[in-house]
Write a protein that holds these residues in place. Structure first.
Motif, PDB file in Angstrom:
ATOM      1  N   PRO A  16       9.730  12.609   0.929  1.00 44.10           N
ATOM      2  CA  PRO A  16      10.210  12.794   0.319  1.00 44.10           C
ATOM      3  C   PRO A  16       9.958  12.631  -0.927  1.00 44.10           C
ATOM      4  CG  PRO A  16      10.622  10.599   1.608  1.00 44.10           C
ATOM      5  CD  PRO A  16       8.817  11.457   2.512  1.00 44.10           C
ATOM      6  N   VAL A  17       8.621  11.867  -1.545  1.00 40.16           N
ATOM      7  CA  VAL A  17       7.579  11.569  -2.464  1.00 40.16           C
ATOM      8  C   VAL A  17       7.804  12.414  -3.587  1.00 40.16           C
ATOM      9  CG1 VAL A  17       6.315  10.510  -3.941  1.00 40.16           C
ATOM     10  CG2 VAL A  17       7.299   9.050  -2.210  1.00 40.16           C
ATOM     11  N   MET A  18       7.185  13.604  -2.581  1.00 36.44           N
ATOM     12  CA  MET A  18       6.801  14.685  -3.133  1.00 36.44           C
ATOM     13  C   MET A  18       7.595  15.643  -3.387  1.00 36.44           C
ATOM     14  SD  MET A  18       3.111  15.805  -0.874  1.00 36.44           S
ATOM     15  CE  MET A  18       2.637  17.004  -2.641  1.00 36.44           C
ATOM     16  N   SER A  19       8.809  15.877  -2.844  1.00 34.56           N
ATOM     17  CA  SER A  19       9.720  17.069  -2.633  1.00 34.56           C
ATOM     18  C   SER A  19      10.515  15.909  -3.862  1.00 34.56           C
ATOM     19  CB  SER A  19      10.773  17.088  -1.787  1.00 34.56           C
ATOM     20  OG  SER A  19      10.228  17.180  -0.794  1.00 34.56           O
ATOM     21  N   VAL A  20      11.126  15.082  -4.045  1.00 37.35           N
ATOM     22  CA  VAL A  20      12.059  14.313  -5.255  1.00 37.35           C
ATOM     23  C   VAL A  20      11.003  14.356  -6.265  1.00 37.35           C
ATOM     24  CG1 VAL A  20      12.262  11.984  -6.185  1.00 37.35           C
ATOM     25  CG2 VAL A  20      13.347  13.107  -3.999  1.00 37.35           C
ATOM     26  N   ALA A  21       9.528  13.899  -6.157  1.00 35.71           N
ATOM     27  CA  ALA A  21       8.919  13.931  -7.968  1.00 35.71           C
ATOM     28  C   ALA A  21       9.492  15.579  -8.562  1.00 35.71           C
ATOM     29  CB  ALA A  21       7.243  13.614  -7.799  1.00 35.71           C
ATOM     30  N   PHE A  22       8.799  16.775  -7.552  1.00 30.23           N
ATOM     31  CA  PHE A  22       8.337  17.766  -8.042  1.00 30.23           C
ATOM     32  C   PHE A  22       9.638  18.475  -8.572  1.00 30.23           C
ATOM     33  CE2 PHE A  22       7.346  22.530  -8.232  1.00 30.23           C
ATOM     34  CZ  PHE A  22       5.927  22.524  -8.160  1.00 30.23           C
ATOM     35  N   THR A  23      10.202  18.220  -7.760  1.00 31.01           N
ATOM     36  CA  THR A  23      12.132  19.042  -7.840  1.00 31.01           C
ATOM     37  C   THR A  23      12.794  18.422  -9.441  1.00 31.01           C
ATOM     38  OG1 THR A  23      12.417  19.124  -5.751  1.00 31.01           O
ATOM     39  CG2 THR A  23      14.271  19.286  -7.436  1.00 31.01           C
ATOM     40  N   VAL A  24      12.495  16.901  -9.427  1.00 29.18           N
ATOM     41  CA  VAL A  24      12.629  16.466 -10.912  1.00 29.18           C
ATOM     42  C   VAL A  24      11.837  16.932 -12.026  1.00 29.18           C
ATOM     43  CG1 VAL A  24      12.492  14.240 -11.767  1.00 29.18           C
ATOM     44  CG2 VAL A  24      13.841  14.439  -9.677  1.00 29.18           C
ATOM     45  N   ARG A  57       0.717  -1.547   0.488  1.00 30.71           N
ATOM     46  CA  ARG A  57       0.184   0.089   0.438  1.00 30.71           C
ATOM     47  C   ARG A  57       1.071   1.431  -0.177  1.00 30.71           C
ATOM     48  NH1 ARG A  57      -2.830   1.545   4.578  1.00 30.71           N
ATOM     49  NH2 ARG A  57      -3.640   3.671   4.248  1.00 30.71           N
ATOM     50  N   SER A  58       2.169   1.290   0.408  1.00 29.12           N
ATOM     51  CA  SER A  58       2.709   2.797   1.217  1.00 29.12           C
ATOM     52  C   SER A  58       3.362   2.906  -0.223  1.00 29.12           C
ATOM     53  CB  SER A  58       3.867   2.657   1.623  1.00 29.12           C
ATOM     54  OG  SER A  58       3.528   1.902   2.965  1.00 29.12           O
ATOM     55  N   VAL A  59       4.033   1.261  -1.342  1.00 32.39           N
ATOM     56  CA  VAL A  59       4.387   1.479  -2.417  1.00 32.39           C
ATOM     57  C   VAL A  59       3.412   2.146  -3.425  1.00 32.39           C
ATOM     58  CG1 VAL A  59       5.358   0.825  -4.600  1.00 32.39           C
ATOM     59  CG2 VAL A  59       6.751  -0.695  -1.921  1.00 32.39           C
ATOM     60  N   LEU A  60       2.876   1.188  -3.889  1.00 37.62           N
ATOM     61  CA  LEU A  60       1.828   2.074  -4.263  1.00 37.62           C
ATOM     62  C   LEU A  60       1.020   3.266  -3.871  1.00 37.62           C
ATOM     63  CD1 LEU A  60      -1.126  -1.105  -5.152  1.00 37.62           C
ATOM     64  CD2 LEU A  60       0.626  -0.400  -6.705  1.00 37.62           C
ATOM     65  N   GLY A  61       0.466   3.674  -2.550  1.00 39.59           N
ATOM     66  CA  GLY A  61       0.434   5.061  -2.664  1.00 39.59           C
ATOM     67  C   GLY A  61       1.822   6.073  -2.956  1.00 39.59           C
ATOM     68  N   ALA A  62       2.657   5.875  -2.571  1.00 38.26           N
ATOM     69  CA  ALA A  62       3.495   6.493  -3.119  1.00 38.26           C
ATOM     70  C   ALA A  62       3.986   7.016  -4.831  1.00 38.26           C
ATOM     71  CB  ALA A  62       5.522   5.503  -2.643  1.00 38.26           C
ATOM     72  N   VAL A  63       3.621   5.700  -5.451  1.00 39.78           N
ATOM     73  CA  VAL A  63       3.590   5.552  -7.368  1.00 39.78           C
ATOM     74  C   VAL A  63       2.615   6.739  -7.514  1.00 39.78           C
ATOM     75  CG1 VAL A  63       3.622   4.428  -8.966  1.00 39.78           C
ATOM     76  CG2 VAL A  63       4.976   3.567  -7.473  1.00 39.78           C
TER      77      VAL A  63
END
Length: 140
Positions: free
Chosen positions: A86-94, A16-22
């Motif tokens: 981290p997911v939101m930060s990395v995705a937006f920054t990339v 669930r965490s991995v799917l949620g992160a994706v």
């Protein structure tokens, strides 16, 4: 038997965490693209000749509001803050960096990327912490 249930529950939480992160990463990138990424037009003041942009203040405000909603919803559905931040930060920054690299002639895109990353980490942490506080108070 309890041990197997704990292991199964833990495995399903990880999935669930991995799917949620994706999904969260995809929605974060879509938010960037919808509000900022698709706009590459600069505005030129006819009087002063000064060039600004490509983003207008309302676009940035809309993007930030959508990112706040994403962080709150991710928290409400049970994603841990150490996944959301981290997911939101990395995705937006990339996403931002990819466009900045392509458009930058000065070589300063890296400075902007650091500023975006720090802003995303601090902002998403504050929003998630506030959402967790509100949820905890409601559960009492």
């Amino acid at each position: 038997m309890d041990h197997r249930q704990d292991a199964t529950g833990s495995a399903s939480n990880r999935v669930r965490s991995v799917l949620g992160a994706v999904v969260l990463a995809g929605l974060t990138i879509a938010t960037w693209w919808s509000w900022l990424g698709s706009d590459t037009t600069y505005q030129v003041d006819p009087v002063t000749g000064q060039r600004t942009g490509p983003y207008e203040a309302w676009q940035v405000a809309g993007c930030v509001l959508c990112l706040v909603v994403l962080a709150v919803v991710a928290t409400m559905i049970g994603l841990h803050q150490w996944v959301v931040v981290p997911v939101m930060s990395v995705a937006f920054t990339v996403a931002w960096s990819g466009a900045a690299i392509a458009a930058d002639r000065s070589g300063l895109w890296g400075v902007g990327a650091v500023m975006v990353a720090v802003g995303m980490v601090v902002g998403s942490y504050v929003v998630v912490s506030a959402a967790r506080t509100v949820l905890a108070r409601r559960q009492r």
